[in-house]
Motif scaffolding. Structure first.
Motif, PDB file in Angstrom:
ATOM      1  N   LEU A  35      16.834  30.195  44.666  1.00 46.12           N
ATOM      2  CA  LEU A  35      17.805  31.260  44.863  1.00 46.12           C
ATOM      3  C   LEU A  35      19.105  30.623  45.351  1.00 46.12           C
ATOM      4  O   LEU A  35      19.087  29.789  46.252  1.00 46.12           O
ATOM      5  CB  LEU A  35      17.286  32.252  45.912  1.00 46.12           C
ATOM      6  CG  LEU A  35      18.254  33.358  46.328  1.00 46.12           C
ATOM      7  CD1 LEU A  35      18.603  34.256  45.148  1.00 46.12           C
ATOM      8  CD2 LEU A  35      17.650  34.201  47.451  1.00 46.12           C
ATOM      9  N   ASN A  36      20.246  30.990  44.754  1.00 43.28           N
ATOM     10  CA  ASN A  36      21.527  30.500  45.273  1.00 43.28           C
ATOM     11  C   ASN A  36      22.135  31.512  46.237  1.00 43.28           C
ATOM     12  O   ASN A  36      22.267  31.246  47.413  1.00 43.28           O
ATOM     13  CB  ASN A  36      22.485  30.174  44.124  1.00 43.28           C
ATOM     14  CG  ASN A  36      23.878  29.773  44.635  1.00 43.28           C
ATOM     15  OD1 ASN A  36      24.003  29.260  45.749  1.00 43.28           O
ATOM     16  ND2 ASN A  36      24.894  30.021  43.849  1.00 43.28           N
ATOM     17  N   GLU A  37      22.465  32.710  45.754  1.00 43.69           N
ATOM     18  CA  GLU A  37      23.122  33.672  46.638  1.00 43.69           C
ATOM     19  C   GLU A  37      23.026  35.082  46.091  1.00 43.69           C
ATOM     20  O   GLU A  37      22.671  35.299  44.934  1.00 43.69           O
ATOM     21  CB  GLU A  37      24.601  33.304  46.812  1.00 43.69           C
ATOM     22  CG  GLU A  37      25.374  33.326  45.499  1.00 43.69           C
ATOM     23  CD  GLU A  37      26.880  33.448  45.693  1.00 43.69           C
ATOM     24  OE1 GLU A  37      27.331  33.798  46.791  1.00 43.69           O
ATOM     25  OE2 GLU A  37      27.610  33.223  44.712  1.00 43.69           O
ATOM     26  N   ILE A  38      23.361  36.049  46.970  1.00 45.33           N
ATOM     27  CA  ILE A  38      23.487  37.442  46.558  1.00 45.33           C
ATOM     28  C   ILE A  38      24.948  37.834  46.701  1.00 45.33           C
ATOM     29  O   ILE A  38      25.569  37.555  47.734  1.00 45.33           O
ATOM     30  CB  ILE A  38      22.622  38.374  47.439  1.00 45.33           C
ATOM     31  CG1 ILE A  38      21.130  38.056  47.257  1.00 45.33           C
ATOM     32  CG2 ILE A  38      22.900  39.840  47.116  1.00 45.33           C
ATOM     33  CD1 ILE A  38      20.193  39.021  47.977  1.00 45.33           C
ATOM     34  N   ASN A  39      25.509  38.436  45.669  1.00 47.48           N
ATOM     35  CA  ASN A  39      26.863  38.988  45.757  1.00 47.48           C
ATOM     36  C   ASN A  39      26.746  40.501  45.766  1.00 47.48           C
ATOM     37  O   ASN A  39      26.305  41.104  44.786  1.00 47.48           O
ATOM     38  CB  ASN A  39      27.690  38.517  44.565  1.00 47.48           C
ATOM     39  CG  ASN A  39      27.929  37.015  44.623  1.00 47.48           C
ATOM     40  OD1 ASN A  39      28.684  36.528  45.452  1.00 47.48           O
ATOM     41  ND2 ASN A  39      27.245  36.268  43.763  1.00 47.48           N
ATOM     42  N   THR A  40      27.136  41.119  46.892  1.00 44.07           N
ATOM     43  CA  THR A  40      26.900  42.559  47.015  1.00 44.07           C
ATOM     44  C   THR A  40      27.981  43.399  46.329  1.00 44.07           C
ATOM     45  O   THR A  40      27.766  44.582  46.096  1.00 44.07           O
ATOM     46  CB  THR A  40      26.786  42.977  48.499  1.00 44.07           C
ATOM     47  OG1 THR A  40      27.940  42.502  49.205  1.00 44.07           O
ATOM     48  CG2 THR A  40      25.528  42.398  49.129  1.00 44.07           C
ATOM     49  N   ILE A  48      22.275  38.800  41.777  1.00 48.05           N
ATOM     50  CA  ILE A  48      21.502  37.775  42.460  1.00 48.05           C
ATOM     51  C   ILE A  48      21.548  36.514  41.597  1.00 48.05           C
ATOM     52  O   ILE A  48      21.168  36.547  40.433  1.00 48.05           O
ATOM     53  CB  ILE A  48      20.035  38.226  42.665  1.00 48.05           C
ATOM     54  CG1 ILE A  48      19.935  39.752  42.907  1.00 48.05           C
ATOM     55  CG2 ILE A  48      19.370  37.429  43.768  1.00 48.05           C
ATOM     56  CD1 ILE A  48      20.255  40.261  44.248  1.00 48.05           C
ATOM     57  N   ASP A  49      22.029  35.412  42.190  1.00 46.52           N
ATOM     58  CA  ASP A  49      22.288  34.181  41.427  1.00 46.52           C
ATOM     59  C   ASP A  49      21.269  33.084  41.750  1.00 46.52           C
ATOM     60  O   ASP A  49      20.973  32.834  42.919  1.00 46.52           O
ATOM     61  CB  ASP A  49      23.696  33.658  41.739  1.00 46.52           C
ATOM     62  CG  ASP A  49      24.792  34.640  41.326  1.00 46.52           C
ATOM     63  OD1 ASP A  49      24.483  35.640  40.650  1.00 46.52           O
ATOM     64  OD2 ASP A  49      25.958  34.400  41.701  1.00 46.52           O
ATOM     65  N   PHE A  50      20.794  32.437  40.699  1.00 48.04           N
ATOM     66  CA  PHE A  50      19.747  31.419  40.836  1.00 48.04           C
ATOM     67  C   PHE A  50      20.166  30.110  40.190  1.00 48.04           C
ATOM     68  O   PHE A  50      21.049  30.076  39.325  1.00 48.04           O
ATOM     69  CB  PHE A  50      18.469  31.892  40.130  1.00 48.04           C
ATOM     70  CG  PHE A  50      17.855  33.113  40.740  1.00 48.04           C
ATOM     71  CD1 PHE A  50      16.877  32.995  41.720  1.00 48.04           C
ATOM     72  CD2 PHE A  50      18.263  34.386  40.348  1.00 48.04           C
ATOM     73  CE1 PHE A  50      16.306  34.123  42.291  1.00 48.04           C
ATOM     74  CE2 PHE A  50      17.698  35.523  40.921  1.00 48.04           C
ATOM     75  CZ  PHE A  50      16.719  35.396  41.895  1.00 48.04           C
ATOM     76  N   ALA A  98      37.204  27.413  36.962  1.00 46.13           N
ATOM     77  CA  ALA A  98      36.258  27.708  35.878  1.00 46.13           C
ATOM     78  C   ALA A  98      35.934  29.202  35.818  1.00 46.13           C
ATOM     79  O   ALA A  98      35.663  29.757  34.755  1.00 46.13           O
ATOM     80  CB  ALA A  98      34.986  26.894  36.061  1.00 46.13           C
ATOM     81  N   LYS A  99      35.984  29.868  36.994  1.00 46.86           N
ATOM     82  CA  LYS A  99      35.641  31.290  37.035  1.00 46.86           C
ATOM     83  C   LYS A  99      36.745  32.171  36.454  1.00 46.86           C
ATOM     84  O   LYS A  99      36.477  33.096  35.716  1.00 46.86           O
ATOM     85  CB  LYS A  99      35.366  31.727  38.482  1.00 46.86           C
ATOM     86  CG  LYS A  99      33.956  31.370  38.937  1.00 46.86           C
ATOM     87  CD  LYS A  99      33.682  31.782  40.378  1.00 46.86           C
ATOM     88  CE  LYS A  99      32.291  31.313  40.778  1.00 46.86           C
ATOM     89  NZ  LYS A  99      31.988  31.448  42.185  1.00 46.86           N
ATOM     90  N   TYR A 100      38.004  31.894  36.845  1.00 48.19           N
ATOM     91  CA  TYR A 100      39.058  32.864  36.536  1.00 48.19           C
ATOM     92  C   TYR A 100      40.222  32.321  35.718  1.00 48.19           C
ATOM     93  O   TYR A 100      40.925  33.088  35.095  1.00 48.19           O
ATOM     94  CB  TYR A 100      39.623  33.458  37.830  1.00 48.19           C
ATOM     95  CG  TYR A 100      38.566  34.068  38.691  1.00 48.19           C
ATOM     96  CD1 TYR A 100      37.820  35.156  38.230  1.00 48.19           C
ATOM     97  CD2 TYR A 100      38.288  33.565  39.953  1.00 48.19           C
ATOM     98  CE1 TYR A 100      36.833  35.718  39.010  1.00 48.19           C
ATOM     99  CE2 TYR A 100      37.298  34.124  40.744  1.00 48.19           C
ATOM    100  CZ  TYR A 100      36.580  35.201  40.268  1.00 48.19           C
ATOM    101  OH  TYR A 100      35.607  35.748  41.038  1.00 48.19           O
TER     102      TYR A 100
END
Ligand code: ADP
Ligand code: MG
Ligand code: MG
Length: 352
Positions: free
Chosen positions: A312-317, A299-301, A257-259
């Motif tokens: 909060l789901n995650e942080i992608n740096t 920052i994903d929620f 679904a992403k790519y």
């Protein structure tokens, strides 16, 4: 006096191709009046090469054919003044700042950041600790629990514990959580190794599958939720963008679904009311500060459908960074254009 910027791309991770797209985008947009651009690619086999190529060669993967023969990348200082790129005539191109446009393990997990620290080269993005904390879903959850940031319920296990007693772990998971659950390798990205599981047999299968990618696995309460993302920018003073929303074309936002499917949609600004958006933006800044982030992060929620609860789901740096990726688009919608965004990130790198 132009700054010498290295765009570093590729890498051994499953997100190699995503990195090429992002790096080509950065190359096209970066202000060439301000910066001398140098490109270093990391091949899928891990080999580093200084190459003389443009964005098209990066994007197509042809950059490998443009390696500058005989050049050396000296990132570990053997003697004073030797850090940089040594050309075949023996002269040295000093590197003023590095932009590691790399995703996933060995790209945004603190390892390459450690290399830059050793070499004393300023670099775009989070430092060692923030990078590795955001990459390890279990350690990240522990920090966020400590900070009181809401998250879905979870349990976790290790290869050692699980293989010893898979049924025992399934008991613990079923005691704490309801189906569906999500099984995830602790250190990964792009949804690689993640399954949505609806029964005990699937749970055990999902954990086994996630263990193929990492020795630690987290199992989360699956929820029905909107996926809301916020971009943050800054070092000690952190700004948050407007919120955006992901509308996956599949049951969940998996790798395809992403790519691949190309049918997932983004909605900017997200379809939520202003008050909720502001709450989420504040949570984003709080989470970023809690891991001591710097420069850039997405920052994903989750916002749960029935209850409206925010998790909060995650942080992608090092989030996807093509011109049309969520992170730059969120800044565009907030009033910071792509070229200006690259400028700001380089400035933040020099100040950190
Ligand atoms: P990655 O770091 O690989 O992006 P995520 O934790 O963001 O991993 O999970 C990938 C996707 O899986 C999410 O974008 C979402 O669509 C789905 N997902 C993950 N965890 C949950 C959950 N607890 N409940 C519902 N959906 C989830
Ligand atoms: Mg991730
Ligand atoms: Mg994600």
């Amino acid at each position: 006096e132009k700054l010498n910027v290295v765009i570093l791309f590729g890498g051994k991770s499953g997100e190699h191709d995503v990195s090429l797209e992002s790096a080509a985008s950065v190359y096209r947009a970066i202000d060439k009046d301000k910066y001398n651009i140098h490109t270093i690619g990391i091949a899928k086999n891990g080999k580093w090469a200084y190459c003389s190529c443009g964005p098209d060669e990066i994007q197509s993967g042809k950059w490998v054919e443009h390696e500058v023969e005989g050049s050396k990348i000296n990132f570990i200082p053997s003697q004073k003044g030797s850090v940089g790129i040594e050309l075949n005539d023996g002269s040295l191109v000093p590197v003023d700042v590095c932009f590691p446009v790399l995703h996933g393990p060995r790209g945004e997990d603190g390892t390459i950041q450690g290399l830059f620290e050793m070499a004393e080269i300023p670099y775009v993005g989070c430092k060692v600790l923030a990078s590795s904390l955001a990459m390890d879903k279990i350690m990240f959850k522990k920090i966020m629990d400590f900070e009181g940031v809401p998250q879905v319920d979870y349990v976790y296990t290790t290869r050692f514990e699980f293989s010893d007693d898979p049924q025992g772990f399934a008991d613990i998971a079923e005691e704490r959580l309801r189906y569906p659950m999500f099984t995830k390798p602790a250190n990964m990205g792009s949804s690689v190794g993640i399954s949505k599981v609806g029964s005990r047999a699937e749970l055990i299968e999902g954990v086994k599958n996630a263990l193929e990618y990492d020795s630690k696995v987290v199992v989360e309460q699956g929820i029905r939720a909107r996926e809301i993302e916020v971009a943050v920018l800054g070092n000690s003073e952190v700004e948050a963008s407007v919120a955006g929303e992901i509308i996956p074309c599949k049951d969940f936002y998996d790798y395809e679904a992403k790519y691949l499917a190309n049918e997932s949609k983004t909605l900017i600004p997200a379809g939520i009311d202003k008050e909720l958006e502001n709450t989420i933006r504040e949570m984003a800044i709080k989470a970023f500060k809690a891991i001591d982030g710097s420069g850039i992060s997405r920052i994903d929620f989750f916002v749960e459908h029935e209850s409206g609860t925010v998790y909060l789901n995650e942080i992608n740096t090092m989030p996807g960074f093509t011109k049309i990726s969520m992170y730059p688009k969120l800044w565009e919608a907030t009033g910071v254009g792509y070229r200006e965004l690259i400028d700001k990130l380089i400035k933040l790198a020099m100040e950190k």
